[in-house]
Design an enzyme around this catalytic site. Structure first.
Site, PDB file in Angstrom:
ATOM      1  N   CYS A  71       0.822  -1.211   0.000  1.00 18.65           N
ATOM      2  CA  CYS A  71       0.000   0.000   0.000  1.00 18.65           C
ATOM      3  C   CYS A  71       0.857   1.262   0.000  1.00 18.65           C
ATOM      4  O   CYS A  71       1.775   1.410   0.812  1.00 18.65           O
ATOM      5  CB  CYS A  71      -0.913   0.000   1.215  1.00 18.65           C
ATOM      6  SG  CYS A  71      -2.074   1.390   1.223  1.00 18.65           S
ATOM      7  N   CYS A  75      -1.001   5.531   6.421  1.00 20.04           N
ATOM      8  CA  CYS A  75      -1.859   5.448   7.606  1.00 20.04           C
ATOM      9  C   CYS A  75      -1.055   4.920   8.797  1.00 20.04           C
ATOM     10  O   CYS A  75      -0.470   3.834   8.733  1.00 20.04           O
ATOM     11  CB  CYS A  75      -3.048   4.539   7.333  1.00 20.04           C
ATOM     12  SG  CYS A  75      -4.033   5.050   5.900  1.00 20.04           S
ATOM     13  N   CYS A  78      -1.531   1.242  10.344  1.00 18.53           N
ATOM     14  CA  CYS A  78      -1.582   0.071   9.472  1.00 18.53           C
ATOM     15  C   CYS A  78      -0.210  -0.539   9.220  1.00 18.53           C
ATOM     16  O   CYS A  78       0.719   0.144   8.779  1.00 18.53           O
ATOM     17  CB  CYS A  78      -2.245   0.442   8.142  1.00 18.53           C
ATOM     18  SG  CYS A  78      -2.439  -0.981   7.039  1.00 18.53           S
ATOM     19  N   CYS A 115     -16.128 -10.540   3.718  1.00 19.31           N
ATOM     20  CA  CYS A 115     -15.559  -9.229   3.443  1.00 19.31           C
ATOM     21  C   CYS A 115     -14.253  -9.355   2.660  1.00 19.31           C
ATOM     22  O   CYS A 115     -13.270  -9.900   3.180  1.00 19.31           O
ATOM     23  CB  CYS A 115     -15.296  -8.486   4.749  1.00 19.31           C
ATOM     24  SG  CYS A 115     -16.739  -8.388   5.839  1.00 19.31           S
ATOM     25  N   CYS A 147     -19.256  -8.083   1.267  1.00 19.75           N
ATOM     26  CA  CYS A 147     -18.796  -6.729   1.536  1.00 19.75           C
ATOM     27  C   CYS A 147     -17.434  -6.561   0.869  1.00 19.75           C
ATOM     28  O   CYS A 147     -16.598  -7.463   0.924  1.00 19.75           O
ATOM     29  CB  CYS A 147     -18.673  -6.499   3.042  1.00 19.75           C
ATOM     30  SG  CYS A 147     -18.030  -4.874   3.501  1.00 19.75           S
ATOM     31  N   CYS A 207     -20.973   0.937   4.789  1.00 24.37           N
ATOM     32  CA  CYS A 207     -20.349   0.460   6.026  1.00 24.37           C
ATOM     33  C   CYS A 207     -19.191   1.406   6.342  1.00 24.37           C
ATOM     34  O   CYS A 207     -18.296   1.593   5.515  1.00 24.37           O
ATOM     35  CB  CYS A 207     -19.850  -0.969   5.828  1.00 24.37           C
ATOM     36  SG  CYS A 207     -18.899  -1.630   7.216  1.00 24.37           S
ATOM     37  N   ARG A 277     -20.621  -3.301  14.939  1.00 24.26           N
ATOM     38  CA  ARG A 277     -19.736  -4.463  14.844  1.00 24.26           C
ATOM     39  C   ARG A 277     -18.532  -4.293  15.770  1.00 24.26           C
ATOM     40  O   ARG A 277     -17.829  -3.292  15.681  1.00 24.26           O
ATOM     41  CB  ARG A 277     -19.208  -4.605  13.410  1.00 24.26           C
ATOM     42  CG  ARG A 277     -20.219  -5.015  12.384  1.00 24.26           C
ATOM     43  CD  ARG A 277     -19.654  -4.750  10.992  1.00 24.26           C
ATOM     44  NE  ARG A 277     -19.942  -5.819  10.058  1.00 24.26           N
ATOM     45  CZ  ARG A 277     -19.588  -5.808   8.776  1.00 24.26           C
ATOM     46  NH1 ARG A 277     -18.896  -4.799   8.295  1.00 24.26           N
ATOM     47  NH2 ARG A 277     -19.889  -6.814   7.988  1.00 24.26           N
TER      48      ARG A 277
END
Length: 332
Positions: A71, A75, A78, A115, A147, A207, A277
């Site tokens: 990626c 962030c 992460c 997901c 998802c 979501c 959740r």
């Protein structure tokens, strides 16, 4: 305040939520700042709201890390980001057969929602083609809700995912607007909001959730809950930071379990009819108090997360059984 009077105050928040009224920022802050001795009556009030909309049913979700460690985003939380030195697996988007195998595993775990998550700023056209192909076959062969979480979407990408049969799209706000620049610099808070709006416009269920424990204040946690109420997210994952060595936030401690329970109660009051959740970091932060989370939340992720391990699936099933709750199969 006497205990009886405080109990009435928490129940009044439940009354307010059930009548469709929004808690004030001051009321939300009172939930987060409640004495730990008030957690059980606070959860009882939250459970009234949860039971009204969801009974004693618990929805289960399973994540597959469809693309890992490549990626370009920065962030701070992460382990897959470009600034992370955490030793995570690195691979491009999984092929269709592997994604299909993941869907079958989700069913074996009694998860109703599967997901598909891919690290990155947004999907390439090739990656989108792969996901669309897998989603179509899953929809044709398995009774699962799907998802997707692929990053920031273009209009035509959101349209393609919806046409393929994706039920829900996840794009978390993660933190407050004010705290956002201290967590990520490669995209903005507003870009995340825009993607959620695109999801809604294309008929997918939105979501969007948060990560608690990234230096935000209690006032900002209330702001996050209010923002997600305004965004009208159908599903709200509440993650608690698992501070991974090698990430910029590795020095952050865990959220105390009692604080985590207050956060879950707050989001139930603020977003009473929505799926709340309990998501990443629950094992590390809630620890032995995990069962209590389901008095406010009505949904769990089972199995492993993106780069961290979850607990045994049978343990989650046992928690639900021991509470006298019931797994809701094949539910979005």
């Amino acid at each position: 305040m006497k205990t009886y009077e405080q109990d009435l105050a928490w129940q009044s928040l439940a009354d307010k939520a059930l009548s469709g009224q929004c808690l004030t920022a001051e009321e939300g802050l009172a939930v987060l700042e409640a004495d730990n001795d008030e957690v059980l009556p606070l959860l009882q009030a939250a459970f009234r709201v949860r039971k009204h909309f969801y009974g004693k049913k618990v929805k289960l979700n399973m994540i597959i890390n469809a693309k890992s460690g490549l990626c370009p985003e920065d962030c701070g939380y992460c382990s897959q980001s470009i600034v992370s030195t955490a030793p995570v697996k690195k691979y491009t988007l999984l092929d269709k057969d592997t994604l299909l195998a993941g869907a079958r595993e989700a069913m074996a775990r009694k998860a109703g929602t599967y997901c598909i998550v891919a690290a990155g700023k947004g999907p390439t056209e090739r990656e989108l083609d792969q996901v669309v192909s897998a989603v179509k076959e899953i929809r044709d062969t398995m009774p699962l809700k799907i998802c997707a979480c692929l990053g920031i979407l273009k209009d035509e990408q959101a349209e393609r995912l919806a046409e393929a049969g994706v039920h829900r799209y996840n794009h978390n706000l993660n933190t407050s607007k004010a705290n956002y620049p201290s967590i990520t610099s490669t995209h903005t808070y507003d870009q995340r909001v825009e993607t959620v709006e695109k999801v809604k416009l294309n008929g997918m269920s939105p979501c969007s959730g948060v990560i608690i424990g990234m230096g935000e204040t209690n006032v900002e946690i209330v702001e996050m809950a209010l923002a997600l109420r305004e965004l009208d997210a159908d599903s709200i994952p509440i993650n608690f930071l698992n501070a991974i060595p090698g990430t910029p936030l590795e020095h952050m401690g865990r959220t105390p379990a009692m604080k985590a329970l207050k956060v879950l109660a707050l989001f139930r009051f603020m977003c009473p009819s929505k799926e709340i959740r309990v998501a990443g970091g629950r094992e590390v932060n809630l620890r032995t108090l995990q069962p209590l989370s389901l008095y406010a939340a009505n949904s769990l992720f089972v199995g492993d997360y993106l780069t961290t391990a979850g607990q045994e699936i049978t343990t989650d099933h046992q928690i639900i059984e021991d509470l006298g709750f019931e797994i809701e199969l094949n539910a979005l």
